[in-house]
Write a protein that holds these residues in place. Structure first.
Motif, PDB file in Angstrom:
ATOM      1  N   GLU A  37      30.908 -10.046  48.290  1.00  0.00           N
ATOM      2  CA  GLU A  37      29.664  -9.780  49.029  1.00  0.00           C
ATOM      3  C   GLU A  37      29.433  -8.280  49.224  1.00  0.00           C
ATOM      4  OE1 GLU A  37      32.214 -11.845  51.670  1.00  0.00           O
ATOM      5  OE2 GLU A  37      32.281 -12.193  49.527  1.00  0.00           O
ATOM      6  N   ASP A  38      30.534  -7.508  49.251  1.00  0.00           N
ATOM      7  CA  ASP A  38      30.369  -6.066  49.491  1.00  0.00           C
ATOM      8  C   ASP A  38      29.962  -5.302  48.239  1.00  0.00           C
ATOM      9  OD1 ASP A  38      31.016  -6.352  52.121  1.00  0.00           O
ATOM     10  OD2 ASP A  38      33.137  -5.829  51.866  1.00  0.00           O
ATOM     11  N   VAL A  39      30.554  -5.682  47.081  1.00  0.00           N
ATOM     12  CA  VAL A  39      30.337  -4.839  45.891  1.00  0.00           C
ATOM     13  C   VAL A  39      29.558  -5.521  44.770  1.00  0.00           C
ATOM     14  CG1 VAL A  39      32.357  -3.381  46.320  1.00  0.00           C
ATOM     15  CG2 VAL A  39      32.598  -5.429  44.895  1.00  0.00           C
ATOM     16  N   ALA A  40      29.260  -6.803  44.921  1.00  0.00           N
ATOM     17  CA  ALA A  40      28.593  -7.480  43.799  1.00  0.00           C
ATOM     18  C   ALA A  40      27.440  -8.356  44.251  1.00  0.00           C
ATOM     19  CB  ALA A  40      29.619  -8.300  43.006  1.00  0.00           C
ATOM     20  N   THR A  41      26.726  -7.884  45.268  1.00  0.00           N
ATOM     21  CA  THR A  41      25.502  -8.587  45.674  1.00  0.00           C
ATOM     22  C   THR A  41      24.423  -7.542  46.008  1.00  0.00           C
ATOM     23  OG1 THR A  41      26.071  -8.577  48.052  1.00  0.00           O
ATOM     24  CG2 THR A  41      26.777 -10.503  46.768  1.00  0.00           C
ATOM     25  N   PRO A  42      23.145  -7.912  45.857  1.00  0.00           N
ATOM     26  CA  PRO A  42      22.068  -6.987  46.247  1.00  0.00           C
ATOM     27  C   PRO A  42      22.155  -6.627  47.727  1.00  0.00           C
ATOM     28  CG  PRO A  42      21.163  -8.932  45.130  1.00  0.00           C
ATOM     29  CD  PRO A  42      22.630  -9.176  45.298  1.00  0.00           C
ATOM     30  N   GLU A  43      22.617  -7.586  48.542  1.00  0.00           N
ATOM     31  CA  GLU A  43      22.706  -7.332  49.993  1.00  0.00           C
ATOM     32  C   GLU A  43      23.788  -6.282  50.278  1.00  0.00           C
ATOM     33  OE1 GLU A  43      22.944 -10.410  48.578  1.00  0.00           O
ATOM     34  OE2 GLU A  43      20.893 -11.052  49.024  1.00  0.00           O
ATOM     35  N   GLY A  44      24.917  -6.376  49.555  1.00  0.00           N
ATOM     36  CA  GLY A  44      25.984  -5.383  49.716  1.00  0.00           C
ATOM     37  C   GLY A  44      25.494  -3.998  49.339  1.00  0.00           C
ATOM     38  N   PHE A  45      24.707  -3.903  48.267  1.00  0.00           N
ATOM     39  CA  PHE A  45      24.174  -2.608  47.818  1.00  0.00           C
ATOM     40  C   PHE A  45      23.211  -2.051  48.856  1.00  0.00           C
ATOM     41  CE2 PHE A  45      21.199  -0.185  44.894  1.00  0.00           C
ATOM     42  CZ  PHE A  45      22.079   0.869  44.666  1.00  0.00           C
ATOM     43  N   ALA A  46      22.395  -2.921  49.449  1.00  0.00           N
ATOM     44  CA  ALA A  46      21.440  -2.453  50.468  1.00  0.00           C
ATOM     45  C   ALA A  46      22.201  -1.942  51.701  1.00  0.00           C
ATOM     46  CB  ALA A  46      20.501  -3.599  50.863  1.00  0.00           C
ATOM     47  N   ARG A  47      23.297  -2.610  52.050  1.00  0.00           N
ATOM     48  CA  ARG A  47      24.092  -2.228  53.233  1.00  0.00           C
ATOM     49  C   ARG A  47      24.822  -0.916  53.026  1.00  0.00           C
ATOM     50  NH1 ARG A  47      25.745  -7.560  53.721  1.00  0.00           N
ATOM     51  NH2 ARG A  47      27.609  -7.127  52.492  1.00  0.00           N
ATOM     52  N   ASN A  48      25.462  -0.792  51.822  1.00  0.00           N
ATOM     53  CA  ASN A  48      26.331   0.373  51.613  1.00  0.00           C
ATOM     54  C   ASN A  48      26.276   0.819  50.153  1.00  0.00           C
ATOM     55  OD1 ASN A  48      28.303   2.305  51.574  1.00  0.00           O
ATOM     56  ND2 ASN A  48      29.792   1.121  52.751  1.00  0.00           N
ATOM     57  N   ALA A  50      26.708   3.645  48.741  1.00  0.00           N
ATOM     58  CA  ALA A  50      27.772   4.568  48.308  1.00  0.00           C
ATOM     59  C   ALA A  50      29.020   3.801  47.885  1.00  0.00           C
ATOM     60  CB  ALA A  50      28.097   5.546  49.434  1.00  0.00           C
ATOM     61  N   LEU A  51      29.364   2.776  48.644  1.00  0.00           N
ATOM     62  CA  LEU A  51      30.543   1.971  48.312  1.00  0.00           C
ATOM     63  C   LEU A  51      30.355   1.273  46.961  1.00  0.00           C
ATOM     64  CD1 LEU A  51      33.237   0.485  49.528  1.00  0.00           C
ATOM     65  CD2 LEU A  51      31.643  -1.415  49.815  1.00  0.00           C
ATOM     66  N   VAL A  52      29.179   0.709  46.765  1.00  0.00           N
ATOM     67  CA  VAL A  52      28.911  -0.032  45.525  1.00  0.00           C
ATOM     68  C   VAL A  52      28.891   0.928  44.331  1.00  0.00           C
ATOM     69  CG1 VAL A  52      27.232  -1.503  44.338  1.00  0.00           C
ATOM     70  CG2 VAL A  52      27.672  -1.818  46.783  1.00  0.00           C
ATOM     71  N   GLN A  53      28.213   2.078  44.493  1.00  0.00           N
ATOM     72  CA  GLN A  53      28.186   3.050  43.381  1.00  0.00           C
ATOM     73  C   GLN A  53      29.607   3.502  43.056  1.00  0.00           C
ATOM     74  OE1 GLN A  53      25.607   3.343  41.660  1.00  0.00           O
ATOM     75  NE2 GLN A  53      23.721   3.676  42.810  1.00  0.00           N
ATOM     76  N   GLY A 128      28.010   9.073  32.889  1.00  0.00           N
ATOM     77  CA  GLY A 128      28.821   9.530  34.021  1.00  0.00           C
ATOM     78  C   GLY A 128      28.531   8.735  35.289  1.00  0.00           C
ATOM     79  N   ASP A 129      28.982   9.304  36.419  1.00  0.00           N
ATOM     80  CA  ASP A 129      28.794   8.639  37.710  1.00  0.00           C
ATOM     81  C   ASP A 129      27.309   8.587  38.108  1.00  0.00           C
ATOM     82  OD1 ASP A 129      31.522   8.576  37.789  1.00  0.00           O
ATOM     83  OD2 ASP A 129      31.730   9.966  39.483  1.00  0.00           O
ATOM     84  N   ILE A 130      26.930   7.564  38.854  1.00  0.00           N
ATOM     85  CA  ILE A 130      25.630   7.583  39.540  1.00  0.00           C
ATOM     86  C   ILE A 130      25.893   8.142  40.936  1.00  0.00           C
ATOM     87  CG2 ILE A 130      23.638   6.268  40.330  1.00  0.00           C
ATOM     88  CD1 ILE A 130      24.266   4.116  38.284  1.00  0.00           C
ATOM     89  N   LEU A 131      25.264   9.274  41.236  1.00  0.00           N
ATOM     90  CA  LEU A 131      25.496   9.972  42.506  1.00  0.00           C
ATOM     91  C   LEU A 131      24.265   9.840  43.403  1.00  0.00           C
ATOM     92  CD1 LEU A 131      26.990  13.156  40.823  1.00  0.00           C
ATOM     93  CD2 LEU A 131      28.250  11.329  42.013  1.00  0.00           C
ATOM     94  N   GLY A 140      11.732  10.005  38.874  1.00  0.00           N
ATOM     95  CA  GLY A 140      12.251  11.324  39.232  1.00  0.00           C
ATOM     96  C   GLY A 140      12.713  11.411  40.682  1.00  0.00           C
ATOM     97  N   VAL A 141      12.898  10.262  41.314  1.00  0.00           N
ATOM     98  CA  VAL A 141      13.281  10.251  42.733  1.00  0.00           C
ATOM     99  C   VAL A 141      14.790  10.000  42.850  1.00  0.00           C
ATOM    100  CG1 VAL A 141      12.964   9.023  44.935  1.00  0.00           C
ATOM    101  CG2 VAL A 141      11.014   9.379  43.395  1.00  0.00           C
ATOM    102  N   ALA A 142      15.462  10.780  43.693  1.00  0.00           N
ATOM    103  CA  ALA A 142      16.895  10.579  43.903  1.00  0.00           C
ATOM    104  C   ALA A 142      17.121   9.270  44.667  1.00  0.00           C
ATOM    105  CB  ALA A 142      17.471  11.752  44.693  1.00  0.00           C
ATOM    106  N   GLY A 143      18.173   8.556  44.275  1.00  0.00           N
ATOM    107  CA  GLY A 143      18.536   7.332  45.011  1.00  0.00           C
ATOM    108  C   GLY A 143      17.919   6.062  44.452  1.00  0.00           C
ATOM    109  N   ASN A 144      17.117   6.181  43.379  1.00  0.00           N
ATOM    110  CA  ASN A 144      16.497   4.970  42.825  1.00  0.00           C
ATOM    111  C   ASN A 144      17.342   4.274  41.767  1.00  0.00           C
ATOM    112  OD1 ASN A 144      14.301   5.195  44.418  1.00  0.00           O
ATOM    113  ND2 ASN A 144      12.807   5.665  42.802  1.00  0.00           N
ATOM    114  N   LEU A 145      18.468   4.897  41.362  1.00  0.00           N
ATOM    115  CA  LEU A 145      19.252   4.296  40.282  1.00  0.00           C
ATOM    116  C   LEU A 145      20.324   3.357  40.831  1.00  0.00           C
ATOM    117  CD1 LEU A 145      19.902   7.236  37.783  1.00  0.00           C
ATOM    118  CD2 LEU A 145      18.427   5.238  37.460  1.00  0.00           C
ATOM    119  N   ARG A 146      20.483   2.231  40.146  1.00  0.00           N
ATOM    120  CA  ARG A 146      21.584   1.316  40.471  1.00  0.00           C
ATOM    121  C   ARG A 146      22.304   0.976  39.165  1.00  0.00           C
ATOM    122  NH1 ARG A 146      20.095  -4.969  41.268  1.00  0.00           N
ATOM    123  NH2 ARG A 146      21.925  -5.149  39.944  1.00  0.00           N
ATOM    124  N   PRO A 147      23.540   0.500  39.250  1.00  0.00           N
ATOM    125  CA  PRO A 147      24.210   0.055  38.024  1.00  0.00           C
ATOM    126  C   PRO A 147      23.415  -1.092  37.399  1.00  0.00           C
ATOM    127  CG  PRO A 147      25.741   0.108  39.901  1.00  0.00           C
ATOM    128  CD  PRO A 147      24.360   0.302  40.454  1.00  0.00           C
TER     129      PRO A 147
END
Ligand code: OAD
Length: 231
Positions: A37-48, A50-53, A128-131, A140-147
């Motif tokens: 739930e923390d690293v492999a769900t859309p809800e986990g990504f919305a919550r945290n 940085a952890l998921v990235q 490379g990493d998604i930061l 062109g907006v920062a923070g819009n990229l997800r794996p």
């Protein structure tokens, strides 16, 4: 060529284990260290985010230090030799099948080496990493990229093409997958209902093993090479 006209192969984490990538459900597997739930769900990504990235950044980095093994290569060799239809469907998000030379390949759970814009859905290569400051090409907006990874509660990719191939195949082979995650775990039934022979190559017995016509137990590097070498 044993007379097969159309072959569909499904692979899971077990095929990459001997290359040094951890599977999910083993006692030393990825889901032992992390809650799904923390690293492999859309809800986990919305919550945290940085952890998921960080989780996927680490796994993307690891690809630089692993190589395809004999099982990946045996599938690519078979595809080159086989004169019928061949489709390789993988649940894996690593790039070892393509690096071994597989061509007709679908990553139904996405790919570590791609990123997706959460606004437009545009997909682009990601080495490379998604930061937090990473920007997508489209907005062109920062923070819009997800794996570009299919998480739980999301729809796997290419399902129409996969079901068409399962309806048409006369041989279905699953390799290194525990049969825990649907829809992939149901592909064997789909193929069987349409008359295909169904075979499982896995290190040990799995939950949906009884659905297969034949099971071959052992490490993928050995069993996949033997099986496809003689087909
Ligand atoms: P699992 O970790 O559930 O299962 C891997 C299977 O591979 C197990 O049955 C192992 O016994 C077997 N195995 C391990 N080493 C092997 C080897 N050397 N040769 C052959 N078999 C071996 O992984 P998957 O079934 O791929 O999804 O998991 C399916 C999905 O669950 C993944 O794609 C991932 C995960 O949650 C998402 O993240 C969306």
């Amino acid at each position: 060529m044993a007379g097969y006209r159309s072959v569909v192969v499904l692979t899971g984490a077990g095929i990459s284990a001997e290359s040094g990538l951890r599977t999910f459900r083993a006692s030393d597997g990825l889901w032992e260290d992390h809650r799904i739930e923390d690293v492999a769900t859309p809800e986990g990504f919305a919550r945290n985010p940085a952890l998921v990235q960080d989780f996927y950044n680490q796994r993307r980095r690891q690809l630089a230090s692993v190589e395809p093994n004999a099982a990946h290569r045996a599938l690519a060799d078979f595809e080159r030799r086989f004169d019928g239809q061949f489709l390789l469907v993988t649940q894996n998000v690593d790039d070892l099948h393509e690096r071994a030379g597989s061509e007709n390949l679908l990553h139904m759970h996405g790919e570590l080496r791609q990123a997706r814009c959460v606004v437009t859905g545009e997909i682009a290569p990601q080495k490379g990493d998604i930061l937090p400051e990473s920007r997508c090409r489209c907005c062109g907006v920062a923070g819009n990229l997800r794996p570009h990874i299919v998480w739980f509660n999301e729809m796997p990719l290419y399902m129409d093409t996969i079901y068409d191939a399962l309806a048409d195949c006369d041989l279905f082979v699953a390799i290194g997958t525990s049969g825990n995650v649907y829809p992939a775990a149901g592909f064997v039934l789909e193929a069987k209902q349409n008359g295909a022979k169904t075979i499982l190559l896995n290190l040990d017995e799995v939950d949906n093993a009884s659905l297969f016509d034949q099971q071959i137990i052992g490490p993928a590097s050995l069993k996949v090479s033997e099986f496809f070498g003689h087909l």
